[in-house]
Motif scaffolding. Structure first.
Motif, PDB file in Angstrom:
ATOM      1  N   VAL A  34       5.639  -7.061 -16.215  1.00 26.85           N
ATOM      2  CA  VAL A  34       5.142  -7.637 -17.475  1.00 26.85           C
ATOM      3  C   VAL A  34       5.976  -7.101 -18.635  1.00 26.85           C
ATOM      4  N   GLU A  35       6.118  -5.782 -18.669  1.00 24.22           N
ATOM      5  CA  GLU A  35       6.903  -5.141 -19.735  1.00 24.22           C
ATOM      6  C   GLU A  35       8.299  -5.726 -19.852  1.00 24.22           C
ATOM      7  N   ARG A  36       8.856  -6.037 -18.692  1.00 20.67           N
ATOM      8  CA  ARG A  36      10.245  -6.494 -18.684  1.00 20.67           C
ATOM      9  C   ARG A  36      10.370  -8.000 -18.802  1.00 20.67           C
ATOM     10  N   GLY A  37       9.265  -8.667 -18.789  1.00 15.17           N
ATOM     11  CA  GLY A  37       9.292 -10.124 -18.896  1.00 15.17           C
ATOM     12  C   GLY A  37       9.893 -10.790 -17.674  1.00 15.17           C
ATOM     13  N   VAL A  38       9.731 -10.158 -16.520  1.00 17.37           N
ATOM     14  CA  VAL A  38      10.190 -10.796 -15.280  1.00 17.37           C
ATOM     15  C   VAL A  38       8.974 -11.130 -14.431  1.00 17.37           C
ATOM     16  N   GLN A  39       9.149 -12.073 -13.528  1.00 13.32           N
ATOM     17  CA  GLN A  39       7.985 -12.566 -12.790  1.00 13.32           C
ATOM     18  C   GLN A  39       7.803 -11.921 -11.425  1.00 13.32           C
ATOM     19  N   LEU A  40       6.741 -11.188 -11.290  1.00  8.60           N
ATOM     20  CA  LEU A  40       6.368 -10.680  -9.967  1.00  8.60           C
ATOM     21  C   LEU A  40       5.529 -11.780  -9.312  1.00  8.60           C
ATOM     22  N   THR A  41       6.238 -12.765  -8.786  1.00  7.28           N
ATOM     23  CA  THR A  41       5.552 -13.945  -8.236  1.00  7.28           C
ATOM     24  C   THR A  41       4.754 -13.572  -6.988  1.00  7.28           C
ATOM     25  N   SER A  42       4.024 -14.539  -6.506  1.00  8.51           N
ATOM     26  CA  SER A  42       3.167 -14.313  -5.357  1.00  8.51           C
ATOM     27  C   SER A  42       3.980 -13.831  -4.146  1.00  8.51           C
ATOM     28  N   ILE A  43       5.071 -14.499  -3.872  1.00  6.25           N
ATOM     29  CA  ILE A  43       5.920 -14.097  -2.741  1.00  6.25           C
ATOM     30  C   ILE A  43       6.454 -12.671  -2.924  1.00  6.25           C
ATOM     31  N   ARG A  44       6.954 -12.412  -4.112  1.00  7.91           N
ATOM     32  CA  ARG A  44       7.510 -11.080  -4.378  1.00  7.91           C
ATOM     33  C   ARG A  44       6.450 -10.003  -4.234  1.00  7.91           C
ATOM     34  N   HIS A  45       5.270 -10.332  -4.726  1.00 10.76           N
ATOM     35  CA  HIS A  45       4.172  -9.383  -4.642  1.00 10.76           C
ATOM     36  C   HIS A  45       3.809  -9.127  -3.177  1.00 10.76           C
ATOM     37  N   GLN A  46       3.758 -10.187  -2.411  1.00 14.57           N
ATOM     38  CA  GLN A  46       3.419 -10.047  -0.991  1.00 14.57           C
ATOM     39  C   GLN A  46       4.452  -9.208  -0.266  1.00 14.57           C
ATOM     40  N   VAL A  47       5.720  -9.478  -0.539  1.00 17.59           N
ATOM     41  CA  VAL A  47       6.777  -8.699   0.118  1.00 17.59           C
ATOM     42  C   VAL A  47       6.651  -7.227  -0.252  1.00 17.59           C
ATOM     43  N   LEU A  48       6.422  -6.967  -1.521  1.00 10.74           N
ATOM     44  CA  LEU A  48       6.273  -5.582  -1.969  1.00 10.74           C
ATOM     45  C   LEU A  48       5.096  -4.928  -1.251  1.00 10.74           C
ATOM     46  N   GLU A  49       4.026  -5.673  -1.134  1.00  6.93           N
ATOM     47  CA  GLU A  49       2.824  -5.150  -0.480  1.00  6.93           C
ATOM     48  C   GLU A  49       3.115  -4.842   1.001  1.00  6.93           C
ATOM     49  N   LEU A  50       3.835  -5.745   1.638  1.00  6.57           N
ATOM     50  CA  LEU A  50       4.167  -5.538   3.054  1.00  6.57           C
ATOM     51  C   LEU A  50       5.052  -4.310   3.223  1.00  6.57           C
ATOM     52  N   ILE A  51       5.983  -4.135   2.301  1.00  2.07           N
ATOM     53  CA  ILE A  51       6.868  -2.973   2.384  1.00  2.07           C
ATOM     54  C   ILE A  51       6.054  -1.694   2.237  1.00  2.07           C
ATOM     55  N   TRP A  52       5.062  -1.755   1.381  1.00  8.86           N
ATOM     56  CA  TRP A  52       4.251  -0.562   1.139  1.00  8.86           C
ATOM     57  C   TRP A  52       3.225  -0.284   2.219  1.00  8.86           C
ATOM     58  N   GLU A  53       3.132  -1.154   3.199  1.00 10.86           N
ATOM     59  CA  GLU A  53       2.147  -0.908   4.254  1.00 10.86           C
ATOM     60  C   GLU A  53       2.345   0.446   4.907  1.00 10.86           C
ATOM     61  N   SER A  54       3.571   0.892   4.945  1.00  8.97           N
ATOM     62  CA  SER A  54       3.817   2.229   5.466  1.00  8.97           C
ATOM     63  C   SER A  54       4.947   2.859   4.675  1.00  8.97           C
ATOM     64  N   HIS A  55       5.223   4.106   4.991  1.00  9.31           N
ATOM     65  CA  HIS A  55       6.341   4.765   4.332  1.00  9.31           C
ATOM     66  C   HIS A  55       7.593   4.694   5.192  1.00  9.31           C
ATOM     67  N   LYS A  56       7.544   3.833   6.183  1.00  9.84           N
ATOM     68  CA  LYS A  56       8.742   3.612   6.988  1.00  9.84           C
ATOM     69  C   LYS A  56       9.610   2.548   6.324  1.00  9.84           C
ATOM     70  N   ALA A  57      10.880   2.593   6.634  1.00  8.93           N
ATOM     71  CA  ALA A  57      11.750   1.527   6.141  1.00  8.93           C
ATOM     72  C   ALA A  57      11.507   0.294   7.010  1.00  8.93           C
ATOM     73  N   VAL A  58      11.428  -0.855   6.379  1.00  8.41           N
ATOM     74  CA  VAL A  58      11.126  -2.100   7.093  1.00  8.41           C
ATOM     75  C   VAL A  58      12.346  -3.009   7.073  1.00  8.41           C
ATOM     76  N   LYS A  59      12.552  -3.696   8.181  1.00 13.16           N
ATOM     77  CA  LYS A  59      13.661  -4.648   8.296  1.00 13.16           C
ATOM     78  C   LYS A  59      13.281  -5.971   7.646  1.00 13.16           C
ATOM     79  N   ALA A  60      14.278  -6.675   7.181  1.00 16.25           N
ATOM     80  CA  ALA A  60      14.032  -7.958   6.513  1.00 16.25           C
ATOM     81  C   ALA A  60      13.337  -8.952   7.436  1.00 16.25           C
ATOM     82  N   TYR A  61      13.748  -8.996   8.680  1.00 14.88           N
ATOM     83  CA  TYR A  61      13.165  -9.999   9.583  1.00 14.88           C
ATOM     84  C   TYR A  61      11.769  -9.618  10.059  1.00 14.88           C
ATOM     85  N   GLU A  62      11.475  -8.334   9.970  1.00 16.08           N
ATOM     86  CA  GLU A  62      10.120  -7.868  10.239  1.00 16.08           C
ATOM     87  C   GLU A  62       9.210  -8.377   9.118  1.00 16.08           C
ATOM     88  N   LEU A  63       9.711  -8.266   7.910  1.00 11.43           N
ATOM     89  CA  LEU A  63       8.952  -8.771   6.758  1.00 11.43           C
ATOM     90  C   LEU A  63       8.750 -10.267   6.893  1.00 11.43           C
TER      91      LEU A  63
END
Lengths: 167, 167
Positions: A34-63
DNA sequence: TAGAATGAGTTATATTATATCATCTGCTCC
DNA sequence: GGAGCAGATGATATAATATAACTCATTCTA
């Protein structure tokens, strides 16, 4: 669309409150965007959420696999675009030595950290390591090198795993 | 079979004697392999030689293309096996952030160096950077982390390129 | 000479990432 | 309201990177 995602992962055996941890990360991300005026769209938010599911590094195709139930139309480009955005905003790190991605804890600020990657539990610990960065800066000076971006990644055993294996 | 390879590359514009530089690297490699009782076979030698053609990091498939005139039967596995061998022997570095490979100047000894990668001329400078390594070691200590392998890679402008672009 | 160890040939396929063009959505300016 | 723009996404294709698995050849040696 903003399903909180099934617990597809084993939560880290650390004592930390992971739910809180994820919540903070997402909140911070939302605020920053919001501060930066960029869009954390639904897809982006979901991807971020999936990445945060654990503290492991996740592969793109896993996502990609994991996001498909939520975004039927998802294709590699869907994920890579979201990852690009998140990296640009400093919300995640790319782990070069794993071709994988991990949530950034110092969201959006200083984005060049030391990453400690455990071979056993696979968790990635992020450390500011200012003395290391200072030593690097001095080395650049000596070499006459102008640094633009750094990847400092170390593989080994985290404290917990080293403790367990030595018992 | 051991053709010295056509000059497919632009030699680095540094003042150093590259021919000598390659010669030394190959000689050192040969000696080390004998000492260690491992085989620097014809293919491995050729790959090493191709990597040393410049100080840029080279991609595996680039090597494959270049080795084909010499080794008609070469396939990806041919290259990757040779690369594995060379990495294991400490004769080359894998540049994680580029998925590419570069000759190691400190052949076979200390194999965890700071790599300075110029975005412009693409050359990779290898530095021992003992202060950085020391600071890293201290950080591992604090984190209780047992390090097995490190990748410290920095992208930016080398002295020469920075000088040229600022003129 | 059998068999182990090592390197290489061969085929197939897995994994990671990007290019390109079309479409949609929200916004602004007139 | 509609034209035009920018940013995001859809859709298709393909490029680039890497490994698996099985075979064969060579060398060493027990």
């Amino acid at each position: 669309m903003k399903t909180p995602a099934e617990p597809l992962f084993t939560p880290p055996p650390t004592t930390h409150n992971h739910q809180q941890c994820v919540h903070n990360a997402l909140k911070t991300a939302e605020t920053l965007c919001v501060e930066r005026g960029v869009q954390l769209t639904s897809i982006r938010h979901q991807v971020l959420e999936l990445i945060w599911e654990s503290h492991k590094a996740v592969k793109a195709y896993e996502l990609l696999d994991r996001i498909k139930p939520l975004q039927n139309a998802a294709k590699p480009a869907t994920i890579y675009r979201a990852l690009d955005f998140l990296i640009t905003q400093g919300l995640i790190h790319r782990v070069e030595s794993l071709n994988a991605f991990v949530g950034c804890r110092c969201s959006g600020r200083q984005h060049e950290q030391l990453l400690l990657i455990c071979k056993q539990c696979e968790e990635v610990e992020e450390r500011t390591a200012s003395q290391v960065m200072q030593a690097l800066a001095e080395e650049f000076q000596r070499a006459g090198f102008t640094a633009h971006s750094k990847a400092v990644e170390v593989h080994g055993l985290c404290q917990r795993c080293a403790g367990l294996s030595s018992e």
